[in-house]
Design a protein around this motif. Structure first.
Motif, PDB file in Angstrom:
ATOM      1  N   UNK A 124       0.842  -1.185   0.000  1.00 29.20           N
ATOM      2  CA  UNK A 124       0.000   0.000   0.000  1.00 29.20           C
ATOM      3  C   UNK A 124       0.884   1.244   0.000  1.00 29.20           C
ATOM      4  N   UNK A 125       0.242   2.382  -0.145  1.00 30.04           N
ATOM      5  CA  UNK A 125       0.971   3.656  -0.099  1.00 30.04           C
ATOM      6  C   UNK A 125       1.747   3.783   1.211  1.00 30.04           C
ATOM      7  N   UNK A 126       1.125   3.385   2.321  1.00 31.47           N
ATOM      8  CA  UNK A 126       1.787   3.479   3.621  1.00 31.47           C
ATOM      9  C   UNK A 126       2.977   2.523   3.718  1.00 31.47           C
TER      10      UNK A 126
ATOM     11  N   UNK B 256       3.271   7.685  -6.806  1.00 33.98           N
ATOM     12  CA  UNK B 256       1.884   7.497  -6.384  1.00 33.98           C
ATOM     13  C   UNK B 256       1.211   8.822  -6.063  1.00 33.98           C
ATOM     14  N   UNK B 257       1.957   9.740  -5.464  1.00 32.55           N
ATOM     15  CA  UNK B 257       1.388  11.050  -5.137  1.00 32.55           C
ATOM     16  C   UNK B 257       1.056  11.842  -6.392  1.00 32.55           C
TER      17      UNK B 257
ATOM     18  N   UNK C 100      -2.191  10.359  -7.539  1.00 35.70           N
ATOM     19  CA  UNK C 100      -3.327  10.529  -6.630  1.00 35.70           C
ATOM     20  C   UNK C 100      -2.922  11.341  -5.398  1.00 35.70           C
ATOM     21  N   UNK C 101      -2.918  12.662  -5.506  1.00 34.57           N
ATOM     22  CA  UNK C 101      -2.492  13.533  -4.402  1.00 34.57           C
ATOM     23  C   UNK C 101      -3.278  13.325  -3.110  1.00 34.57           C
ATOM     24  N   UNK C 102      -4.524  12.873  -3.226  1.00 33.84           N
ATOM     25  CA  UNK C 102      -5.349  12.698  -2.022  1.00 33.84           C
ATOM     26  C   UNK C 102      -4.872  11.568  -1.116  1.00 33.84           C
ATOM     27  N   UNK C 103      -3.856  10.836  -1.547  1.00 34.48           N
ATOM     28  CA  UNK C 103      -3.297   9.793  -0.692  1.00 34.48           C
ATOM     29  C   UNK C 103      -2.754  10.358   0.613  1.00 34.48           C
ATOM     30  N   UNK C 104      -2.455  11.648   0.610  1.00 37.14           N
ATOM     31  CA  UNK C 104      -1.930  12.267   1.838  1.00 37.14           C
ATOM     32  C   UNK C 104      -2.941  12.215   2.973  1.00 37.14           C
ATOM     33  N   UNK C 105      -4.207  12.001   2.647  1.00 37.98           N
ATOM     34  CA  UNK C 105      -5.261  12.019   3.666  1.00 37.98           C
ATOM     35  C   UNK C 105      -5.694  10.636   4.136  1.00 37.98           C
ATOM     36  N   UNK C 106      -5.023   9.581   3.658  1.00 38.63           N
ATOM     37  CA  UNK C 106      -5.382   8.226   4.053  1.00 38.63           C
ATOM     38  C   UNK C 106      -4.978   7.995   5.508  1.00 38.63           C
ATOM     39  N   UNK C 107      -5.925   7.589   6.327  1.00 37.81           N
ATOM     40  CA  UNK C 107      -5.647   7.307   7.740  1.00 37.81           C
ATOM     41  C   UNK C 107      -5.730   5.799   7.965  1.00 37.81           C
ATOM     42  N   UNK C 108      -4.737   5.239   8.653  1.00 41.18           N
ATOM     43  CA  UNK C 108      -4.746   3.800   8.873  1.00 41.18           C
ATOM     44  C   UNK C 108      -5.589   3.440  10.092  1.00 41.18           C
ATOM     45  N   UNK C 109      -5.608   2.151  10.421  1.00 38.39           N
ATOM     46  CA  UNK C 109      -6.454   1.668  11.511  1.00 38.39           C
ATOM     47  C   UNK C 109      -6.024   2.187  12.874  1.00 38.39           C
ATOM     48  N   UNK C 110      -4.792   2.683  12.980  1.00 37.34           N
ATOM     49  CA  UNK C 110      -4.307   3.221  14.237  1.00 37.34           C
ATOM     50  C   UNK C 110      -4.507   4.725  14.328  1.00 37.34           C
TER      51      UNK C 110
ATOM     52  N   UNK D  91       4.142  17.262   2.170  1.00 37.95           N
ATOM     53  CA  UNK D  91       3.770  18.648   2.453  1.00 37.95           C
ATOM     54  C   UNK D  91       3.542  19.422   1.157  1.00 37.95           C
ATOM     55  N   UNK D  92       4.353  19.149   0.141  1.00 37.97           N
ATOM     56  CA  UNK D  92       4.163  19.813  -1.150  1.00 37.97           C
ATOM     57  C   UNK D  92       2.802  19.479  -1.750  1.00 37.97           C
ATOM     58  N   UNK D  93       2.302  18.289  -1.433  1.00 38.56           N
ATOM     59  CA  UNK D  93       0.999  17.870  -1.948  1.00 38.56           C
ATOM     60  C   UNK D  93      -0.150  18.316  -1.042  1.00 38.56           C
ATOM     61  N   UNK D  94       0.178  19.015   0.037  1.00 35.84           N
ATOM     62  CA  UNK D  94      -0.887  19.567   0.874  1.00 35.84           C
ATOM     63  C   UNK D  94      -1.046  18.981   2.258  1.00 35.84           C
TER      64      UNK D  94
END
Length: 227
Positions: free
Chosen positions: A116-118, A132-133, A136-146, A167-170
């Motif tokens: 995965x991205x993480x 990957x960024x 799909x720049x919105x990958x920066x907002x993916x939160x894992x189970x923790x 950070x460059x992607x937001x």
């Protein structure tokens, strides 16, 4: 405290002892961790020449159909045998919080196609993360189970170049996980000087987490002077 919360604290605390454990002890904790978080061994037996992978597989497979709860309890009991006062030690830590890196060298290898991205972030694969960024720049907002975002993992592992990409992607430098901890908390706790300096230089704030701790409170001694 619930079993799962106690187990999570135990897995975190074990990091402090990992360097003192022999391979047999590490394998025991590895197997119990996999059984507790995944269940019975669900991967095929490695080839004979994959010695380390085979040892881990055998340790996990040897737990048979042990339930997740039993595995958690056994994990906690084994840690208690090593240090009967570990829970008190966790509570007495000034930060009451420790870094989340777990058995980096004991984790199963994951085929690239399944990563995965993480996973790419944790491994510090700068070029793959950038690729990957860009798609799909919105990958920066993916939160894992923790409750952690990509920037938390990058800070925990000390991957400065990946943090810069995020950070460059937001990605927000002050993003808080479910415990209120920011990337600066993670970098400070893990002793990543270059990451701490960078985050401060671009405006990272000294925010209190849910326990009322700021990054300076949980930093290594050599970092406190700059926080």
């Amino acid at each position: 405290m619930s079993l799962e919360k106690t187990f999570n604290k135990a897995t975190h605390y074990l990091q402090l002892l990992a360097s003192e454990l022999n391979s047999a002890e590490l394998l025991k904790f590895y197997a119990l961790y996999k059984q507790a978080t995944i269940g019975p061994c669900n991967i095929s037996k490695p080839n004979w020449y994959q010695m380390q992978a085979r040892q881990k597989w055998e340790a996990w497979k040897g737990l048979n159909d042990m339930s997740c709860d039993d595995a958690m309890n056994n994990y906690i009991q084994e840690l208690t045998k090593l240090n009967p006062n570990w829970e008190e030690n966790v509570q007495s830590e000034s930060s009451n919080w420790v870094a989340i890196s777990r058995f980096i060298n004991m984790e199963d290898e994951i085929n690239d196609v399944d990563k995965t991205f993480l996973d790419w972030i944790k491994e510090g694969q700068v070029e793959k993360v950038q690729e990957l960024l860009d798609k799909e720049p919105n990958l920066i907002n993916i939160m894992d189970s923790e409750g952690l975002l990509p920037i938390h993992w990058a800070a925990d592992r000390g991957h400065l170049k990946i943090i810069e990409q995020l950070i460059k992607k937001g990605a927000s430098i002050n993003s808080q996980d479910e415990d209120g901890q920011t990337p600066l908390h993670y970098a400070a706790s893990c002793g990543h000087l270059d990451v701490v300096k960078y985050l401060i230089s671009i405006g990272a704030e000294s925010i209190k987490d849910n326990n009322g701790m700021i990054p300076k409170d949980i930093a290594d001694e050599h970092l406190r002077s700059i926080l």
